[in-house]
Each structure stands twice: as structure tokens, then as C-alpha cells.
Design an enzyme around this catalytic site. Structure first.
Site, PDB file in Angstrom:
ATOM      1  N   ALA A  14       1.414 -39.741  13.688  1.00 14.88           N
ATOM      2  CA  ALA A  14       1.600 -40.027  15.107  1.00 14.88           C
ATOM      3  C   ALA A  14       0.640 -41.158  15.456  1.00 14.88           C
ATOM      4  O   ALA A  14      -0.383 -41.349  14.789  1.00 14.88           O
ATOM      5  CB  ALA A  14       1.300 -38.780  15.922  1.00 14.88           C
TER       6      ALA A  14
ATOM      7  N   GLY B 293       2.192 -36.785  11.287  1.00 13.48           N
ATOM      8  CA  GLY B 293       3.540 -36.741  11.858  1.00 13.48           C
ATOM      9  C   GLY B 293       4.570 -37.385  10.937  1.00 13.48           C
ATOM     10  O   GLY B 293       5.753 -37.040  10.996  1.00 13.48           O
TER      11      GLY B 293
ATOM     12  N   GLU C 161      -4.770 -34.579   9.778  1.00 16.55           N
ATOM     13  CA  GLU C 161      -5.158 -34.482  11.190  1.00 16.55           C
ATOM     14  C   GLU C 161      -6.546 -33.884  11.370  1.00 16.55           C
ATOM     15  O   GLU C 161      -7.237 -34.157  12.348  1.00 16.55           O
ATOM     16  CB  GLU C 161      -4.134 -33.636  11.974  1.00 16.55           C
ATOM     17  CG  GLU C 161      -2.769 -34.280  12.145  1.00 16.55           C
ATOM     18  CD  GLU C 161      -1.768 -33.929  11.061  1.00 16.55           C
ATOM     19  OE1 GLU C 161      -2.183 -33.550   9.950  1.00 16.55           O
ATOM     20  OE2 GLU C 161      -0.559 -34.045  11.327  1.00 16.55           O
TER      21      GLU C 161
ATOM     22  N   GLU D 147       5.494 -34.751   8.561  1.00 18.13           N
ATOM     23  CA  GLU D 147       6.267 -33.758   9.327  1.00 18.13           C
ATOM     24  C   GLU D 147       7.688 -34.261   9.594  1.00 18.13           C
ATOM     25  O   GLU D 147       8.660 -33.503   9.500  1.00 18.13           O
ATOM     26  CB  GLU D 147       5.540 -33.451  10.638  1.00 18.13           C
ATOM     27  CG  GLU D 147       4.201 -32.759  10.384  1.00 18.13           C
ATOM     28  CD  GLU D 147       3.347 -32.639  11.644  1.00 18.13           C
ATOM     29  OE1 GLU D 147       2.976 -33.693  12.214  1.00 18.13           O
ATOM     30  OE2 GLU D 147       3.042 -31.517  12.051  1.00 18.13           O
TER      31      GLU D 147
END
Ligand code: CO8
Length: 258
Positions: free
Chosen positions: A65, A109, A132, A112
Site C-alpha cells: 500500500a 498490500g 508491515e 495481499e
């Protein structure tokens, strides 16, 4: 529709969506995720498209992200905006098969997102990770849940707690990816997998996807009952008649998605 952070290319029966923020290693910001969902929905609606591929660059599928975007947010922002929650739901509603073609970094992300696809074909330079923890947070779009289901508790804990990266070979060994190919062959291998999928009945492909995904959601007994009901229901389709007739007549089936 004009997109700024992705490139969409529809060739024959395959829609390829390329994440395109090279300056940030394809970091996923709100704009990119919004555009990705719109492109997926358009491909799902497009009668010509029978399989969808999501890919990035040779250096990065997506490095997570977007940290610059997230760094400014408060709890209240995240909570009220439902940060990335709607996109997850939109993604999960796509009926057509989605293949992730991963080269380079698939982190946070990005990892993911790859796991949200139906399966992952990786180049030999791929690196997966849920780093993260290094940012003082944890995975937020399924990493703790999906990675654990893919690779088991011990390896998942290792990845989430140490933040280390997994190379392509380890990812294949652990069941995170379905196959690893040389970087130069990634496009070709993914195109051939996508074309194979595109030859099938879309109804059967959507049913297979639905049932496999259900294995992650429900107890075995319920999953078996669900699969049986869907299996029976396919006998109401013309494609089942055609597929079985073609086998018996020793010819290629002509599926019509009916
Ligand atoms: N966000 C924003 N920008 C990024 C990101 C990112 N995730 N990753 C890389 N970039 C940018 C860099 O800042 C750099 O920009 P600039 O040139 O302007 O300085 C550019 O991309 C190139 O990156 P590097 O110079 O760092 O390239 P290297 O080859 O040296 O390193 C790495 C590559 C190892 C991939 C490194 O960039 C890195 O560690 N990136 C961050 C990886 C990471 O921590 N990802 C997890 C992010 S958090 C997350 O994904 C949470 C998801 C859940 C959200 C759900 C909300 C509900």
C-alpha cells in the site's frame, strides 16, 4: 475509460491489467485500487473477456500500500473512509478467473493483492513479504488470514513477525504460488494459462472458482454439500451437454456459456 495508474489491454479473450505507478514500485494508493476495481468490473461485464490477468513490472508487482498516502491518516480517517474495505468487496465479487502474474516485489498490500487473485504464477525474481511490522502496523487487506491459509501458521508467523521476504522458490515450495518460470518466460506462460482457461465454459470456470474459494470459508461438510449442489446445477447448462457429447464424439467442445 481512461486510467492513470493502470493499463488495460484486451487481446482475444484475455484482459490484462498492468499496475502502472513505476515511480512508486506500483504502490497501491486509493486511485490505483479504485481504477483496478473499475477495470475488473468492466472485464467481468465484457462478453469478449474470459480470463483476467493482473500484473506489474519486472521490478515490482506492487511494493505494498502507498506509505505516503497512509502515513497521514488517523484512526478516524481509516475508520470513516473504510480504507480499502470497499475495494476488497468489489474484488471478491468478480466472477471471472483472475491470474496474478508476479515479477519482482509483491510486498504488503502487493502480496495481499496477489493472494486475492485465483492463483499466482511467479517469475524467478519474485519476492513476497508482509513487512508491515517494520512500519509499526500489520497487514490490513487479508495478509494475516490468506497467507496463513496458503502457507500454514509457522511460515506465516515468520513472515509477519520478522518482515522477511520469501523468494520464488520458497513461495512455490510453500504453496503460495502455483508455478515459477524464468522472468523472460512469464508473459508467455501466463498467456498460455489464461488462454487455456478462456477455452473452458465460463459457467464451469465461475463454479470452480466459487467452490474452491468456499473451501476457505466454511467447514468441510458444508463445502462438500455446496460443491455437490453446484455440480448438480451445471447439469442444467448446455455446456455440460456439449462438453460430454464432445468427449464421446472425440472432438473439441464448443462452449457457449449457456
Ligand atoms: N509506498 C510508497 N512508495 C513506495 C513504496 C510504498 N509501499 N515502496 C516503494 N516506494 C517508492 C520509494 O519511496 C521510492 O520512491 P522515491 O524514488 O521517490 O524515493 C521508489 O518507490 C523506489 O523505491 P526504493 O528506492 O526504496 O527501491 P529499492 O529497490 O531500494 O527498494 C523495496 C525496494 C525493498 C521494495 C523498498 O522500496 C521497500 O521496502 N518498500 C516498502 C515495502 C513495504 O513496506 N510495503 C508494505 C507497505 S504497508 C502495506 O502494504 C499495508 C497494506 C494494508 C493496507 C490496508 C488498509 C486497510
Amino acid at each position: 475509460m481512461a486510467y492513470e495508474t493502470i493499463i488495460v489491454d484486451v487481446q482475444a479473450y484475455v484482459a490484462t491489467i498492468t499496475l502502472n505507478r513505476p515511480e512508486a514500485l506500483n504502490a497501491l494508493n486509493s486511485q490505483l485500487l479504485g481504477e483496478l476495481c473499475s477495470a475488473l468490473e468492466a472485464a467481468d461485464q465484457n462478453e469478449k473477456v474470459r480470463c483476467i490477468v493482473i500484473t506489474g513490472s519486472e521490478k515490482a508487482f506492487a511494493a505494498g500500500a502507498d506509505i505516503s498516502e497512509m502515513s497521514k491518516k488517523s484512526f478516524v480517517d481509516m475508520y470513516t473512509e473504510k480504507f480499502f474495505a470497499t475495494e476488497g468487496e468489489r474484488f471478491n465479487n468478480i466472477k471471472k478467473p483472475i491470474v496474478a502474474a508476479v515479477a519482482g516485489y509483491a510486498l504488503g498490500g502487493g502480496c495481499e493483492l496477489a493472494m486475492m487473485c485465483d492463483f499466482i504464477i511467479a517469475a524467478d525474481n519474485a519476492k513476497f513479504g508482509q513487512p508491515e511490522i517494520n512500519l509499526g502496523v500489520i497487514a490490513g487487506i487479508g495478509g494475516t488470514q490468506r497467507l496463513t491459509r496458503y502457507v500454514g501458521k509457522s511460515k506465516s508467523m515468520d513472515m509477519h513477525l520478522t518482515g522477511r521476504f520469501m523468494d520464488a522458490e520458497e513461495a512455490e515450495r510453500s504453496g503460495l504460488v502455483s508455478r515459477v518460470v524464468p522472468l523472460k518466460k512469464l508473459k508467455e506462460e501466463v498467456a498460455s494459462a489464461a488462454e487455456k482457461i478462456a477455452e473452458k465454459s465460463l459457467l464451469a470456470a465461475a463454479a470452480a472458482k466459487d467452490c474452491v474459494n468456499r473451501a476457505y470459508e466454511v467447514p468441510l461438510e458444508d463445502g462438500l454439500a455446496y460443491e455437490r449442489a453446484i455440480f448438480y446445477s451445471l447439469f442444467a447448462t448446455e455446456d455440460q451437454k456439449e462438453g460430454m457429447a464432445a468427449f464421446l464424439e472425440k472432438r473439441e467442445p464448443q462452449f457457449r456459456d449457456r
